[in-house]
Motif scaffolding. Structure first.
Motif, mmCIF file in Angstrom:
data_model
loop_
_atom_site.group_PDB
_atom_site.id
_atom_site.type_symbol
_atom_site.label_atom_id
_atom_site.label_comp_id
_atom_site.label_asym_id
_atom_site.label_seq_id
_atom_site.Cartn_x
_atom_site.Cartn_y
_atom_site.Cartn_z
ATOM 1 N N PHE A 89 -22.801 -39.042 47.495
ATOM 2 C CA PHE A 89 -22.146 -39.984 46.580
ATOM 3 C C PHE A 89 -22.794 -39.831 45.212
ATOM 4 O O PHE A 89 -24.013 -39.858 45.100
ATOM 5 C CB PHE A 89 -22.337 -41.420 47.066
ATOM 6 N N LEU A 90 -21.973 -39.649 44.204
ATOM 7 C CA LEU A 90 -22.469 -39.575 42.826
ATOM 8 C C LEU A 90 -21.929 -40.799 42.106
ATOM 9 O O LEU A 90 -20.730 -40.942 41.911
ATOM 10 C CB LEU A 90 -21.925 -38.330 42.129
ATOM 11 N N GLU A 91 -22.836 -41.664 41.740
ATOM 12 C CA GLU A 91 -22.450 -42.950 41.170
ATOM 13 C C GLU A 91 -22.789 -42.971 39.685
ATOM 14 O O GLU A 91 -23.958 -42.820 39.314
ATOM 15 C CB GLU A 91 -23.265 -44.023 41.915
ATOM 16 N N GLN A 92 -21.770 -43.111 38.831
ATOM 17 C CA GLN A 92 -22.037 -43.212 37.397
ATOM 18 C C GLN A 92 -22.554 -44.624 37.152
ATOM 19 O O GLN A 92 -21.792 -45.556 36.916
ATOM 20 C CB GLN A 92 -20.759 -42.947 36.591
ATOM 21 N N ARG A 93 -23.873 -44.809 37.261
ATOM 22 C CA ARG A 93 -24.439 -46.162 37.249
ATOM 23 C C ARG A 93 -24.418 -46.748 35.836
ATOM 24 O O ARG A 93 -24.075 -47.898 35.630
ATOM 25 C CB ARG A 93 -25.864 -46.116 37.823
ATOM 26 N N THR A 94 -24.803 -45.920 34.853
ATOM 27 C CA THR A 94 -24.653 -46.303 33.440
ATOM 28 C C THR A 94 -24.184 -45.039 32.728
ATOM 29 O O THR A 94 -24.131 -43.965 33.327
ATOM 30 C CB THR A 94 -25.993 -46.747 32.816
ATOM 31 N N ALA A 95 -23.884 -45.161 31.436
ATOM 32 C CA ALA A 95 -23.409 -43.990 30.696
ATOM 33 C C ALA A 95 -24.421 -42.843 30.793
ATOM 34 O O ALA A 95 -24.052 -41.675 30.827
ATOM 35 C CB ALA A 95 -23.150 -44.351 29.233
ATOM 36 N N ASP A 96 -25.700 -43.176 30.837
ATOM 37 C CA ASP A 96 -26.733 -42.141 30.820
ATOM 38 C C ASP A 96 -27.286 -41.796 32.193
ATOM 39 O O ASP A 96 -28.070 -40.866 32.321
ATOM 40 C CB ASP A 96 -27.908 -42.590 29.932
ATOM 41 N N LEU A 97 -26.921 -42.565 33.207
ATOM 42 C CA LEU A 97 -27.600 -42.405 34.486
ATOM 43 C C LEU A 97 -26.639 -42.246 35.641
ATOM 44 O O LEU A 97 -25.801 -43.112 35.897
ATOM 45 C CB LEU A 97 -28.451 -43.657 34.719
#
Ligand code: ATP
Length: 314
Positions: A89-97
Protein backbone atom coordinates in the motif's frame (compact mmCIF):
# COMPACT_ATOMS: atom_id res chain seq x y z
CA UNK A 1 18.96 -14.46 -25.85
CA UNK A 2 17.78 -11.53 -23.72
CA UNK A 3 20.04 -8.54 -23.26
CA UNK A 4 19.17 -8.49 -19.57
CA UNK A 5 17.73 -11.23 -17.39
CA UNK A 6 16.49 -10.26 -13.97
CA UNK A 7 14.50 -11.98 -11.23
CA UNK A 8 12.84 -11.07 -7.95
CA UNK A 9 9.50 -10.38 -6.37
CA UNK A 10 6.93 -8.24 -8.17
CA UNK A 11 3.90 -7.14 -6.21
CA UNK A 12 0.58 -5.47 -6.66
CA UNK A 13 0.84 -1.94 -5.32
CA UNK A 14 -2.36 -0.23 -4.19
CA UNK A 15 -2.06 3.54 -4.15
CA UNK A 16 -4.28 5.99 -2.33
CA UNK A 17 -4.43 9.73 -2.97
CA UNK A 18 -4.92 10.50 0.74
CA UNK A 19 -4.67 8.90 4.20
CA UNK A 20 -5.39 5.17 4.06
CA UNK A 21 -7.34 5.35 7.31
CA UNK A 22 -9.86 7.51 5.46
CA UNK A 23 -10.45 4.85 2.80
CA UNK A 24 -11.56 5.82 -0.68
CA UNK A 25 -10.26 4.78 -4.08
CA UNK A 26 -7.08 2.76 -4.51
CA UNK A 27 -5.26 2.54 -7.84
CA UNK A 28 -3.77 -0.83 -8.80
CA UNK A 29 -0.16 -0.83 -10.08
CA UNK A 30 2.75 -3.18 -10.61
CA UNK A 31 5.68 -2.76 -8.22
CA UNK A 32 9.05 -4.44 -7.85
CA UNK A 33 12.61 -3.20 -8.11
CA UNK A 34 13.72 -5.81 -10.66
CA UNK A 35 10.59 -5.55 -12.79
CA UNK A 36 11.10 -1.76 -12.82
CA UNK A 37 14.54 -2.35 -14.34
CA UNK A 38 13.16 -4.90 -16.82
CA UNK A 39 10.44 -2.47 -17.98
CA UNK A 40 12.83 0.49 -18.21
CA UNK A 41 15.12 -1.54 -20.48
CA UNK A 42 12.29 -2.89 -22.63
CA UNK A 43 10.98 0.66 -23.17
CA UNK A 44 14.41 1.59 -24.50
CA UNK A 45 14.23 -1.27 -26.99
CA UNK A 46 16.42 -3.83 -25.22
CA UNK A 47 15.36 -7.45 -24.91
CA UNK A 48 14.59 -7.95 -21.26
CA UNK A 49 13.38 -10.97 -19.36
CA UNK A 50 11.96 -11.28 -15.84
CA UNK A 51 11.75 -14.45 -13.76
CA UNK A 52 10.04 -14.99 -10.43
CA UNK A 53 6.95 -16.49 -8.79
CA UNK A 54 3.50 -15.03 -8.85
CA UNK A 55 0.19 -16.44 -7.59
CA UNK A 56 -1.94 -18.58 -9.88
CA UNK A 57 -4.91 -16.22 -9.37
CA UNK A 58 -5.94 -12.91 -10.97
CA UNK A 59 -3.30 -10.89 -9.13
CA UNK A 60 -0.55 -13.08 -10.58
CA UNK A 61 -2.19 -12.77 -13.96
CA UNK A 62 -2.21 -8.97 -13.56
CA UNK A 63 1.53 -8.88 -12.76
CA UNK A 64 2.39 -10.96 -15.83
CA UNK A 65 0.07 -9.03 -18.14
CA UNK A 66 1.59 -5.71 -17.08
CA UNK A 67 5.09 -7.02 -17.72
CA UNK A 68 4.16 -8.52 -21.09
CA UNK A 69 2.32 -5.37 -22.04
CA UNK A 70 5.61 -3.52 -21.58
CA UNK A 71 7.44 -6.00 -23.77
CA UNK A 72 9.18 -7.94 -20.99
CA UNK A 73 9.64 -11.68 -21.59
CA UNK A 74 7.94 -13.55 -18.72
CA UNK A 75 8.48 -17.03 -20.14
CA UNK A 76 10.55 -17.92 -17.06
CA UNK A 77 7.89 -16.88 -14.54
CA UNK A 78 6.41 -19.57 -12.28
CA UNK A 79 2.76 -19.65 -11.14
CA UNK A 80 2.41 -20.71 -7.50
CA UNK A 81 -0.98 -22.22 -6.68
CA UNK A 82 -0.41 -22.21 -2.92
CA UNK A 83 0.70 -18.67 -2.16
CA UNK A 84 -0.64 -15.16 -2.80
CA UNK A 85 1.02 -12.38 -4.77
CA UNK A 86 2.60 -9.86 -2.39
CA UNK A 87 0.78 -6.58 -1.83
CA UNK A 88 1.94 -3.13 -0.92
CA UNK A 89 0.00 0.00 0.00
CA UNK A 90 1.37 3.40 -0.97
CA UNK A 91 -0.38 6.09 0.98
CA UNK A 92 0.03 9.73 -0.02
CA UNK A 93 -0.01 10.83 3.63
CA UNK A 94 0.95 14.47 2.96
CA UNK A 95 2.12 16.29 -0.16
CA UNK A 96 5.72 15.51 0.81
CA UNK A 97 5.34 12.14 2.46
CA UNK A 98 4.38 8.75 1.05
CA UNK A 99 3.94 5.95 3.58
CA UNK A 100 4.49 2.32 2.52
CA UNK A 101 3.03 -0.85 4.05
CA UNK A 102 3.81 -4.34 2.82
CA UNK A 103 1.84 -7.59 2.88
CA UNK A 104 4.53 -9.78 1.41
CA UNK A 105 5.42 -12.35 4.11
CA UNK A 106 4.97 -15.90 2.73
CA UNK A 107 4.05 -14.55 -0.67
CA UNK A 108 4.56 -16.44 -3.93
CA UNK A 109 7.45 -14.13 -4.83
CA UNK A 110 9.26 -14.84 -1.58
CA UNK A 111 9.11 -18.61 -2.23
CA UNK A 112 11.50 -18.24 -5.19
CA UNK A 113 13.89 -21.22 -5.33
CA UNK A 114 16.94 -22.37 -7.28
CA UNK A 115 14.86 -24.62 -9.54
CA UNK A 116 12.81 -21.60 -10.70
CA UNK A 117 15.94 -19.99 -12.12
CA UNK A 118 17.60 -22.96 -13.82
CA UNK A 119 15.71 -22.57 -17.11
CA UNK A 120 16.00 -18.79 -17.46
CA UNK A 121 19.70 -18.86 -16.62
CA UNK A 122 20.43 -21.78 -18.96
CA UNK A 123 18.92 -19.71 -21.77
CA UNK A 124 21.65 -17.12 -21.13
CA UNK A 125 21.71 -13.31 -21.21
CA UNK A 126 24.16 -10.51 -21.89
CA UNK A 127 23.75 -9.30 -18.29
CA UNK A 128 22.13 -10.75 -15.15
CA UNK A 129 20.65 -8.09 -12.88
CA UNK A 130 19.77 -8.84 -9.27
CA UNK A 131 19.06 -6.86 -6.14
CA UNK A 132 19.75 -7.18 -2.44
CA UNK A 133 16.01 -7.38 -1.83
CA UNK A 134 15.59 -10.96 -3.11
CA UNK A 135 17.99 -12.66 -0.65
CA UNK A 136 16.12 -10.95 2.21
CA UNK A 137 12.81 -12.58 1.29
CA UNK A 138 13.35 -16.17 2.49
CA UNK A 139 16.00 -18.85 2.88
CA UNK A 140 15.13 -20.37 -0.51
CA UNK A 141 15.21 -16.95 -2.21
CA UNK A 142 18.61 -16.32 -0.63
CA UNK A 143 19.96 -19.60 -1.97
CA UNK A 144 18.46 -18.88 -5.39
CA UNK A 145 20.09 -15.45 -5.53
CA UNK A 146 23.51 -16.76 -4.55
CA UNK A 147 23.21 -19.68 -6.95
CA UNK A 148 22.24 -17.40 -9.84
CA UNK A 149 25.08 -14.96 -9.17
CA UNK A 150 27.62 -17.79 -8.92
CA UNK A 151 26.33 -19.64 -11.97
CA UNK A 152 26.19 -16.54 -14.16
CA UNK A 153 29.62 -15.36 -13.18
CA UNK A 154 31.09 -18.84 -13.81
CA UNK A 155 29.44 -18.80 -17.26
CA UNK A 156 30.97 -15.41 -18.08
CA UNK A 157 27.66 -13.52 -17.81
CA UNK A 158 28.32 -10.15 -16.12
CA UNK A 159 26.31 -9.74 -12.92
CA UNK A 160 24.91 -6.37 -11.86
CA UNK A 161 23.99 -6.13 -8.15
CA UNK A 162 21.92 -3.25 -6.79
CA UNK A 163 22.30 -3.30 -3.00
CA UNK A 164 18.76 -1.95 -2.46
CA UNK A 165 18.72 -2.32 1.33
CA UNK A 166 15.24 -2.82 2.80
CA UNK A 167 15.21 -2.12 6.53
CA UNK A 168 11.79 -3.78 6.91
CA UNK A 169 13.17 -7.12 5.75
CA UNK A 170 16.44 -7.44 7.65
CA UNK A 171 18.97 -5.65 9.83
CA UNK A 172 22.10 -4.03 8.40
CA UNK A 173 24.27 -6.75 9.96
CA UNK A 174 22.13 -9.54 8.49
CA UNK A 175 22.21 -7.82 5.11
CA UNK A 176 25.99 -7.33 5.18
CA UNK A 177 26.58 -11.01 6.01
CA UNK A 178 24.80 -11.97 2.76
CA UNK A 179 25.44 -9.03 0.44
CA UNK A 180 29.19 -8.69 0.98
CA UNK A 181 29.87 -12.29 -0.22
CA UNK A 182 27.24 -11.89 -2.97
CA UNK A 183 29.00 -8.77 -4.26
CA UNK A 184 32.12 -10.78 -5.07
CA UNK A 185 30.25 -12.29 -8.06
CA UNK A 186 29.20 -8.88 -9.39
CA UNK A 187 31.02 -6.94 -12.07
CA UNK A 188 28.77 -3.90 -11.51
CA UNK A 189 27.71 -2.91 -7.99
CA UNK A 190 25.14 -0.13 -7.51
CA UNK A 191 24.57 1.48 -4.12
CA UNK A 192 23.45 4.67 -2.45
CA UNK A 193 26.18 6.26 -0.37
CA UNK A 194 24.55 5.03 2.85
CA UNK A 195 24.40 1.44 1.53
CA UNK A 196 28.10 1.09 0.73
CA UNK A 197 29.01 -0.37 4.12
CA UNK A 198 26.66 -3.31 3.38
CA UNK A 199 29.02 -4.63 0.72
CA UNK A 200 32.23 -4.17 2.70
CA UNK A 201 33.68 -4.61 6.14
CA UNK A 202 31.58 -3.25 9.01
CA UNK A 203 32.66 0.28 9.80
CA UNK A 204 34.70 0.69 6.59
CA UNK A 205 34.27 4.11 4.96
CA UNK A 206 33.05 4.62 1.37
CA UNK A 207 36.45 4.77 -0.39
CA UNK A 208 37.67 1.65 1.47
CA UNK A 209 34.53 -0.26 0.47
CA UNK A 210 34.87 0.78 -3.17
CA UNK A 211 38.54 -0.25 -3.19
CA UNK A 212 37.60 -3.62 -1.65
CA UNK A 213 34.85 -4.23 -4.20
CA UNK A 214 37.16 -3.43 -7.06
CA UNK A 215 39.83 -5.77 -5.63
CA UNK A 216 37.22 -8.53 -5.55
CA UNK A 217 36.41 -8.05 -9.24
CA UNK A 218 33.67 -5.42 -9.46
CA UNK A 219 34.99 -3.45 -12.43
CA UNK A 220 32.36 -0.76 -11.92
CA UNK A 221 30.92 0.66 -8.70
CA UNK A 222 28.08 3.16 -9.09
CA UNK A 223 27.23 5.39 -6.16
CA UNK A 224 23.83 7.14 -6.35
CA UNK A 225 23.75 10.57 -4.75
CA UNK A 226 20.06 11.49 -5.09
CA UNK A 227 19.50 15.05 -6.32
CA UNK A 228 23.30 15.47 -6.47
CA UNK A 229 23.60 12.88 -9.27
CA UNK A 230 25.99 9.94 -9.19
CA UNK A 231 29.59 8.81 -9.24
CA UNK A 232 31.07 5.87 -11.19
CA UNK A 233 34.31 4.14 -10.18
CA UNK A 234 35.59 2.30 -13.24
CA UNK A 235 38.83 0.93 -14.69
CA UNK A 236 38.99 4.23 -16.64
CA UNK A 237 38.87 6.32 -13.47
CA UNK A 238 36.22 8.08 -11.44
CA UNK A 239 33.46 9.88 -13.30
CA UNK A 240 30.69 12.01 -11.86
CA UNK A 241 27.43 13.25 -13.32
CA UNK A 242 25.08 15.85 -11.90
CA UNK A 243 21.35 15.19 -11.74
CA UNK A 244 19.07 16.79 -14.33
CA UNK A 245 17.16 19.82 -13.06
CA UNK A 246 13.58 18.57 -12.79
CA UNK A 247 10.67 18.93 -10.37
CA UNK A 248 10.60 15.83 -8.16
CA UNK A 249 7.05 14.59 -7.60
CA UNK A 250 7.61 10.90 -6.74
CA UNK A 251 11.07 9.56 -5.96
CA UNK A 252 10.08 5.87 -5.79
CA UNK A 253 11.83 3.92 -8.52
CA UNK A 254 14.57 6.50 -9.17
CA UNK A 255 17.33 4.08 -8.27
CA UNK A 256 15.92 1.31 -10.47
CA UNK A 257 15.55 3.70 -13.41
CA UNK A 258 19.13 4.90 -12.86
CA UNK A 259 20.48 1.34 -12.93
CA UNK A 260 18.51 0.50 -16.07
CA UNK A 261 19.87 3.65 -17.74
CA UNK A 262 23.42 2.63 -16.96
CA UNK A 263 22.88 -0.92 -18.24
CA UNK A 264 21.24 0.45 -21.38
CA UNK A 265 24.30 2.58 -22.05
CA UNK A 266 26.58 -0.44 -21.56
CA UNK A 267 24.48 -2.54 -23.94
CA UNK A 268 24.73 0.24 -26.52
CA UNK A 269 28.51 0.37 -26.08
CA UNK A 270 28.59 3.94 -24.72
CA UNK A 271 31.59 5.19 -22.74
CA UNK A 272 31.30 5.71 -18.97
CA UNK A 273 30.21 9.34 -19.35
CA UNK A 274 27.50 8.28 -21.80
CA UNK A 275 26.30 5.48 -19.53
CA UNK A 276 26.15 7.82 -16.53
CA UNK A 277 24.33 10.43 -18.57
CA UNK A 278 21.67 7.90 -19.53
CA UNK A 279 21.46 6.73 -15.90
CA UNK A 280 20.82 10.21 -14.48
CA UNK A 281 18.39 10.90 -17.35
CA UNK A 282 16.29 7.86 -16.42
CA UNK A 283 16.52 8.80 -12.73
CA UNK A 284 15.20 12.27 -13.63
CA UNK A 285 12.26 10.79 -15.56
CA UNK A 286 11.44 8.55 -12.58
CA UNK A 287 11.42 11.35 -9.99
CA UNK A 288 9.58 13.85 -12.14
CA UNK A 289 6.66 11.59 -13.04
CA UNK A 290 4.18 9.73 -10.83
CA UNK A 291 4.45 5.98 -10.47
CA UNK A 292 7.44 3.69 -9.99
CA UNK A 293 8.00 3.18 -13.74
CA UNK A 294 4.99 4.50 -15.65
CA UNK A 295 6.72 7.76 -16.66
CA UNK A 296 9.92 6.16 -17.98
CA UNK A 297 10.97 7.15 -21.49
CA UNK A 298 10.92 5.33 -24.78
CA UNK A 299 14.17 5.62 -26.70
CA UNK A 300 12.89 8.51 -28.83
CA UNK A 301 12.06 10.43 -25.63
CA UNK A 302 15.52 10.18 -24.07
CA UNK A 303 16.50 13.77 -24.85
CA UNK A 304 13.09 15.17 -23.92
CA UNK A 305 14.24 16.65 -20.59
CA UNK A 306 17.39 18.25 -21.99
CA UNK A 307 17.32 22.01 -21.71
CA UNK A 308 13.66 22.32 -20.72
CA UNK A 309 12.60 24.64 -17.92
CA UNK A 310 9.99 23.50 -15.41
CA UNK A 311 6.53 24.15 -16.81
CA UNK A 312 7.58 24.06 -20.52
CA UNK A 313 5.30 22.88 -23.30
CA UNK A 314 6.77 20.69 -26.03
P1 ATP B 1 14.87 5.00 -4.61
O1 ATP B 1 15.22 4.08 -3.48
O2 ATP B 1 13.81 6.01 -4.27
O3 ATP B 1 14.60 4.31 -5.91
P2 ATP B 1 17.67 5.62 -4.56
O4 ATP B 1 18.01 6.11 -3.20
O5 ATP B 1 17.97 4.24 -4.94
O6 ATP B 1 16.12 5.92 -4.86
P3 ATP B 1 18.58 8.10 -5.65
O7 ATP B 1 20.02 8.38 -5.41
O8 ATP B 1 17.59 8.83 -4.81
O9 ATP B 1 18.34 6.53 -5.64
O10 ATP B 1 18.21 8.44 -7.16
C1 ATP B 1 18.80 7.76 -8.24
C2 ATP B 1 19.17 8.74 -9.30
O11 ATP B 1 17.99 9.44 -9.73
C3 ATP B 1 20.14 9.81 -8.84
O12 ATP B 1 21.48 9.36 -9.01
C4 ATP B 1 19.80 10.96 -9.77
O13 ATP B 1 20.46 10.82 -11.00
C5 ATP B 1 18.30 10.78 -9.99
N1 ATP B 1 17.57 11.66 -9.05
C6 ATP B 1 17.22 11.40 -7.78
N2 ATP B 1 16.60 12.46 -7.21
C7 ATP B 1 16.57 13.42 -8.15
C8 ATP B 1 16.07 14.78 -8.21
N3 ATP B 1 15.47 15.34 -7.15
N4 ATP B 1 16.22 15.46 -9.36
C9 ATP B 1 16.80 14.90 -10.45
N5 ATP B 1 17.29 13.64 -10.46
C10 ATP B 1 17.20 12.92 -9.34
Amino acid sequence: IPDVLTFGESMVSLRSAGPLADGGALGMHLAGAESNVAIALARLGHRSAWAGRVSADELGEYVLRRLRGEGVDTGGAVRDAERPTGLMFLEQRTADLTRVQYRRADSAGSALAVDDLRGPLAAGARVLHLTGITPALSESARQATLWAAKTASAAGIPVCLDVNYRARLWSRDEARAVLAPLSSYASIVVASEDELDLVGDPGADGPAVVAGLRDRGAGTVLVKLGAAGARAYTPDGVHTAGALAVTAVDTVGAGDAFTAGYLSGRLDGLDVAGCLRRAVTLGAFAVSSRGDWEGLPRRDELSMLDGHEPGSTI
